[in-house]
Design a protein around this motif. Structure first.
Motif, short mmCIF file in Angstrom:
data_model
loop_
_atom_site.label_atom_id
_atom_site.label_comp_id
_atom_site.label_asym_id
_atom_site.label_seq_id
_atom_site.Cartn_x
_atom_site.Cartn_y
_atom_site.Cartn_z
N GLN A 104 1.01 -1.31 0.05
CA GLN A 104 -0.02 0.04 -0.31
C GLN A 104 0.72 1.55 0.24
O GLN A 104 0.62 2.33 -0.48
CB GLN A 104 -0.89 0.18 1.48
N VAL A 105 1.96 1.49 0.33
CA VAL A 105 3.16 2.53 0.66
C VAL A 105 3.00 3.31 -0.61
O VAL A 105 2.66 3.89 -0.51
CB VAL A 105 4.21 2.13 1.26
N PRO A 106 3.15 2.97 -1.77
CA PRO A 106 3.22 3.62 -3.00
C PRO A 106 1.81 4.55 -3.38
O PRO A 106 2.35 5.63 -3.69
CB PRO A 106 3.77 2.55 -4.15
N GLU A 107 0.99 3.72 -3.29
CA GLU A 107 -0.12 3.94 -3.21
C GLU A 107 -0.89 5.62 -2.49
O GLU A 107 -1.28 6.44 -2.56
CB GLU A 107 -1.25 3.21 -3.31
N LEU A 108 -0.46 4.78 -1.21
CA LEU A 108 -0.75 6.39 -0.02
C LEU A 108 0.29 7.34 0.12
O LEU A 108 -0.18 8.24 0.11
CB LEU A 108 -0.18 5.57 1.49
N THR A 109 1.43 7.35 -0.38
CA THR A 109 2.24 7.65 -0.25
C THR A 109 3.30 9.14 -1.69
O THR A 109 3.84 10.06 -2.01
CB THR A 109 3.71 7.34 0.73
N GLY A 110 2.56 8.14 -2.45
CA GLY A 110 3.34 8.82 -4.10
C GLY A 110 4.38 8.19 -4.42
O GLY A 110 5.33 8.64 -4.87
N ILE A 111 5.51 7.66 -3.38
CA ILE A 111 6.65 7.29 -2.56
C ILE A 111 7.44 5.93 -3.31
O ILE A 111 6.23 5.07 -3.21
CB ILE A 111 7.48 7.67 -1.85
N THR A 112 7.39 5.66 -4.45
CA THR A 112 8.47 4.48 -5.57
C THR A 112 9.59 4.55 -5.13
O THR A 112 10.26 4.87 -5.83
CB THR A 112 7.75 4.14 -6.32
N ALA A 113 9.97 3.64 -3.24
CA ALA A 113 12.24 3.43 -3.58
C ALA A 113 12.08 2.25 -3.91
O ALA A 113 11.33 0.42 -3.61
CB ALA A 113 12.00 3.69 -2.06
N PRO A 114 13.42 1.96 -4.58
CA PRO A 114 13.96 1.06 -5.14
C PRO A 114 14.02 -0.10 -4.59
O PRO A 114 13.66 -1.33 -4.36
CB PRO A 114 15.38 1.04 -5.49
#
Length: 412
Positions: free
Chosen positions: A339-349
């Motif tokens: 869920q993290v990318p959707e909730l924060t807008g951040i995609t970390a490698p």
């Protein structure tokens, strides 16, 4: 000046201690020992300087000048007191005198001097000695030992000075630029500035980690990020390729890795578990019932005990920090991370970091919480979920993300 240098070294040493305790001194382990080795001699030198500050010893040129300017005179000893300090077995004494000045009325003053033991009996109360006033505008005098021959003859034959009563004290205050101990006056703020410079010089190599701590990032996450940046990993020692990385966010791998850590620890009571994609760093009891904690690592398919945790909890606080890792639903890690990318807008490698601990967020009603942290070059974000996997609070995130909106709606 030695005192200024000591201030900088103390700042450097304090930072070394802090980073050593936080286990963020990788590659700089020598800094603690070196700064301690420099600080102790400097402290000794400063202590010696403070002890002997104000001790008056007349140099030959001082005596010549005093003779020319009529500043040599007789003085009567009122009291001689040993300070308890000596150098080369010669005591440092405080001697209170009535000075029969030749340029002004008699006055009382106190001088500090290193006295030859053979001369000490001649400095008892009532003795007449020869002194030189070091400055015509100040009361400071120095014993002349040996005194010029003609002046010694005058002292031996004196009857007038020996009968002088105690005169008014001439208290001129400290000399310009010096304090009452005779040390060069240095603004206190300068000592503080140099201590901060020393502290900053030591922190600078790990400034990113220090900044993350100041911003509220949990210590375990900072330590793990530092270890990853340094390329710390298991050494095979036999030239074999390391085991392939395992996705510990995957439900198929999370619980087995936790079980490995429990087996190594000999118990399931931990204070925190940090999951960082392909490795885990955890802190738990040294042994069941013990009041101390150790650090445990799972990496490359193997769980290990790394020794004492850098920061030991207070015994009275430990029960409130422990939780049983076998009661946690570790299958929740995978959907939370997803869920993290959707909730924060951040995609970390490497994905986010996940810290599991006793609940600290007021919005969490379960005993344990999941704390997730993610960042890229421009933004970072923090999410907290309860033990059921429900996200209860969010902070940071890219503009327009649900995390940013939640923080704005809840006043930060």
């Amino acid at each position: 000046m030695i005192r200024l240098l000591l201030s900088a070294v103390i700042g450097f040493f304090v930072a070394s201690v802090v980073l050593r305790v936080a286990d963020l001194d990788a590659g700089w382990e020598w800094a603690f020992g070196v700064s301690l080795g420099v600080m102790v001699p400097l402290m000794i030198l400063v202590s010696i300087g403070r002890t002997f500050a104000g001790a008056r010893q007349a140099r030959p040129q001082d005596v010549d000048a005093a003779v020319r300017e009529n500043r040599v005179s007789l003085a009567k000893v009122l009291e001689t007191r040993a300070t308890g300090t000596s150098i080369n077995d010669q005591p440092l004494c405080e001697i209170r005198l009535v000075v029969a000045s030749r340029t002004r009325p008699a006055y009382t003053t106190t001088t500090r001097s290193i006295v030859n033991l053979g001369r000490l009996p001649g400095l008892q109360r009532g003795a007449v000695v020869v002194v030189a006033q070091l400055d015509a505008e100040r009361p400071d005098v120095a014993l002349l030992d040996p005194a010029p021959a003609d002046w010694q003859d005058i002292a031996d034959r004196d009857t007038h000075v020996r009968d002088l009563p105690e005169a008014p004290v001439w208290d001129a205050g400290p000399a310009r630029g010096r304090d009452r101990r005779g040390l060069v006056r240095v603004p206190a703020v300068l000592f503080l500035v140099l201590a901060l410079v020393g502290f900053g010089a030591r922190v600078w190599p790990v400034r990113d980690e220090a900044l993350a701590l100041v911003q509220g990032t949990p210590l375990a996450e900072v330590q793990a990020e530092a270890a990853a940046a340094a390329g710390v990993g298991p050494a095979t020692g036999d030239g074999e390729e390391p085991a392939p990385a395992v996705d510990l966010f995957s439900a198929a791998h999370t619980r087995p890795a936790i079980d490995d850590l429990v087996a190594v620890a000999g118990g399931s009571q931990f204070t925190e578990v940090g999951i960082y994609g392909d490795y885990i760093v955890a802190e738990g009891l040294t042994a069941p019932g013990e009041p101390t904690t150790d650090r445990y690592t799972w990496r490359g398919g193997e769980a290990t005990r790394d020794g004492a945790a850098p920061i030991q909890p207070e015994p009275e606080d430990l029960p409130d920090e422990l939780f049983d890792v076998t009661t946690v639903d570790w299958s929740l890690v995978e959907p939370l991370v997803a869920q993290v990318p959707e909730l924060t807008g951040i995609t970390a490698p490497g994905g986010p970091s996940v810290l599991v601990r006793r609940a600290t967020d007021v919005a969490v009603a379960t005993p344990v919480e999941f704390h997730l942290w993610v960042s890229d070059e421009y933004y970072d974000a923090y999410l907290t979920a309860d033990a059921t996997g429900t996200v209860v609070s969010m902070h940071g995130g890219r503009p327009g993300s649900p995390a940013e909106a939640w923080e704005a709606a809840h006043g930060g």
